[in-house]
Scaffold this active site. Structure first.
Site, PDB file in Angstrom:
ATOM      1  N   ARG A  10       0.826  -1.208   0.000  1.00 52.52           N
ATOM      2  CA  ARG A  10       0.000   0.000   0.000  1.00 52.52           C
ATOM      3  C   ARG A  10       0.861   1.260   0.000  1.00 52.52           C
ATOM      4  O   ARG A  10       0.453   2.291  -0.528  1.00 52.52           O
ATOM      5  CB  ARG A  10      -0.956   0.003   1.195  1.00 52.52           C
ATOM      6  CG  ARG A  10      -0.278   0.060   2.543  1.00 52.52           C
ATOM      7  CD  ARG A  10      -1.272   0.145   3.690  1.00 52.52           C
ATOM      8  NE  ARG A  10      -0.569   0.189   4.975  1.00 52.52           N
ATOM      9  CZ  ARG A  10      -1.159   0.441   6.129  1.00 52.52           C
ATOM     10  NH1 ARG A  10      -2.468   0.644   6.168  1.00 52.52           N
ATOM     11  NH2 ARG A  10      -0.466   0.457   7.245  1.00 52.52           N
ATOM     12  N   SER A  37      -4.873   5.256   5.695  1.00 54.02           N
ATOM     13  CA  SER A  37      -4.516   3.842   5.757  1.00 54.02           C
ATOM     14  C   SER A  37      -4.247   3.282   4.367  1.00 54.02           C
ATOM     15  O   SER A  37      -3.274   2.549   4.162  1.00 54.02           O
ATOM     16  CB  SER A  37      -5.630   3.044   6.432  1.00 54.02           C
ATOM     17  OG  SER A  37      -5.295   1.672   6.483  1.00 54.02           O
ATOM     18  N   GLU A  58     -19.156   3.042   0.494  1.00 52.11           N
ATOM     19  CA  GLU A  58     -18.524   2.422  -0.668  1.00 52.11           C
ATOM     20  C   GLU A  58     -19.445   2.393  -1.887  1.00 52.11           C
ATOM     21  O   GLU A  58     -18.986   2.621  -3.019  1.00 52.11           O
ATOM     22  CB  GLU A  58     -18.077   0.993  -0.329  1.00 52.11           C
ATOM     23  CG  GLU A  58     -16.809   0.908   0.487  1.00 52.11           C
ATOM     24  CD  GLU A  58     -17.020   1.103   1.967  1.00 52.11           C
ATOM     25  OE1 GLU A  58     -16.027   1.120   2.717  1.00 52.11           O
ATOM     26  OE2 GLU A  58     -18.196   1.247   2.384  1.00 52.11           O
ATOM     27  N   PHE A  83     -14.483  -4.416   2.218  1.00 51.80           N
ATOM     28  CA  PHE A  83     -15.614  -3.505   2.076  1.00 51.80           C
ATOM     29  C   PHE A  83     -15.842  -3.073   0.627  1.00 51.80           C
ATOM     30  O   PHE A  83     -16.975  -3.029   0.154  1.00 51.80           O
ATOM     31  CB  PHE A  83     -15.405  -2.267   2.946  1.00 51.80           C
ATOM     32  CG  PHE A  83     -15.267  -2.569   4.407  1.00 51.80           C
ATOM     33  CD1 PHE A  83     -16.097  -3.497   5.018  1.00 51.80           C
ATOM     34  CD2 PHE A  83     -14.307  -1.939   5.183  1.00 51.80           C
ATOM     35  CE1 PHE A  83     -15.973  -3.790   6.369  1.00 51.80           C
ATOM     36  CE2 PHE A  83     -14.171  -2.226   6.525  1.00 51.80           C
ATOM     37  CZ  PHE A  83     -15.006  -3.150   7.127  1.00 51.80           C
ATOM     38  N   ASP A 117      -8.407  -6.987  13.746  1.00 47.44           N
ATOM     39  CA  ASP A 117      -9.737  -6.383  13.732  1.00 47.44           C
ATOM     40  C   ASP A 117     -10.855  -7.419  13.597  1.00 47.44           C
ATOM     41  O   ASP A 117     -12.033  -7.056  13.557  1.00 47.44           O
ATOM     42  CB  ASP A 117      -9.840  -5.374  12.588  1.00 47.44           C
ATOM     43  CG  ASP A 117      -8.998  -4.138  12.849  1.00 47.44           C
ATOM     44  OD1 ASP A 117      -8.697  -3.882  14.024  1.00 47.44           O
ATOM     45  OD2 ASP A 117      -8.635  -3.446  11.885  1.00 47.44           O
ATOM     46  N   ARG A 167      -1.254  -4.569   3.826  1.00 50.42           N
ATOM     47  CA  ARG A 167      -0.806  -3.580   4.807  1.00 50.42           C
ATOM     48  C   ARG A 167       0.418  -4.044   5.591  1.00 50.42           C
ATOM     49  O   ARG A 167       0.999  -3.267   6.347  1.00 50.42           O
ATOM     50  CB  ARG A 167      -1.930  -3.227   5.773  1.00 50.42           C
ATOM     51  CG  ARG A 167      -2.248  -4.296   6.778  1.00 50.42           C
ATOM     52  CD  ARG A 167      -3.345  -3.843   7.740  1.00 50.42           C
ATOM     53  NE  ARG A 167      -2.938  -2.749   8.579  1.00 50.42           N
ATOM     54  CZ  ARG A 167      -3.785  -1.955   9.241  1.00 50.42           C
ATOM     55  NH1 ARG A 167      -5.080  -2.129   9.116  1.00 50.42           N
ATOM     56  NH2 ARG A 167      -3.351  -1.006  10.020  1.00 50.42           N
TER      57      ARG A 167
END
Length: 202
Positions: A10, A37, A58, A83, A117, A167
């Site tokens: 990223r 992020s 989104e 998402f 998460d 990430r």
């Protein structure tokens, strides 16, 4: 210069997006409250007006991107992979894939890289969802070097692209000067043909 032997894909996406924005004024980035992020916010280094914050929406982002693509903009839409592919699948199918619009869908923190998460943030079916769609090109870069070339390839490709990004830091698998072509595999090493059974058994 930063040590790039290990880096998050990223991060290299963000720097490549900056370079693209400097080259082409039609490059626009959109995000769903995750710009820092996903690194899409870095386009503001070139022009703050080309970063559009959509909030946690989104579906609306994909619909807006489709409209902007019809105005000849090259739109990079960004969110977490789970998402952007799951919540907005219908909009991607109807408004981007079927009409073959020039929208680049960037799914960040893909796979299990958001493990802390919980399962709601882990994307394990995003590639499968995007591969089902007509006219959609899916790119999963292996490391930072390939990510940079993949961003430029996505930009040059006429039509929708799904770019899957991580990430967590990954090692450098591919040399920086290796050519990148959509649909062509990168050969890392040649090995002799593997024989699973001794020939004299048959």
């Amino acid at each position: 210069m930063a040590d790039r032997t290990k880096e998050e894909t990223r991060d290299r996406f963000g720097s490549a997006l900056v370079d693209l924005a400097r080259k082409d004024r039609n490059v626009v980035a959109m995000d769903c409250d995750l710009g820092r992020s996903t690194k899409s916010y870095r386009i503001t280094e070139v022009d703050p007006k080309r970063f559009i914050e959509m909030g946690i929406a989104e579906q609306d982002m994909i619909s807006t991107a489709a409209g902007m693509a019809r105005m000849r903009k090259v739109v990079f839409v960004n969110s977490f992979a789970v998402f952007i592919t799951g919540r907005s699948f219908d909009q991607i199918r109807q408004q981007v894939a079927l009409p073959k619009l020039n929208v680049k869908i960037c799914g960040s923190s893909a796979g299990l890289t958001l493990g802390a998460d919980g399962a709601t943030h882990q994307s394990v079916i995003d590639v499968a969802l995007m591969r089902l769609l007509p006219n959609m090109t899916v790119i999963v870069p292996a490391d930072g070097n390939e990510t940079e070339r993949a961003v430029w390839a996505a930009y040059s490709h006429a039509g929708p692209v799904y770019l899957r990004l991580s990430r967590y830091q990954t090692g450098e698998f591919l040399p920086a000067n290796l050519d990148f072509s959509i649909g062509k595999a990168q050969l890392l090493r040649k090995e002799r043909r593997l024989h699973l059974f001794p020939a004299d058994l048959f």
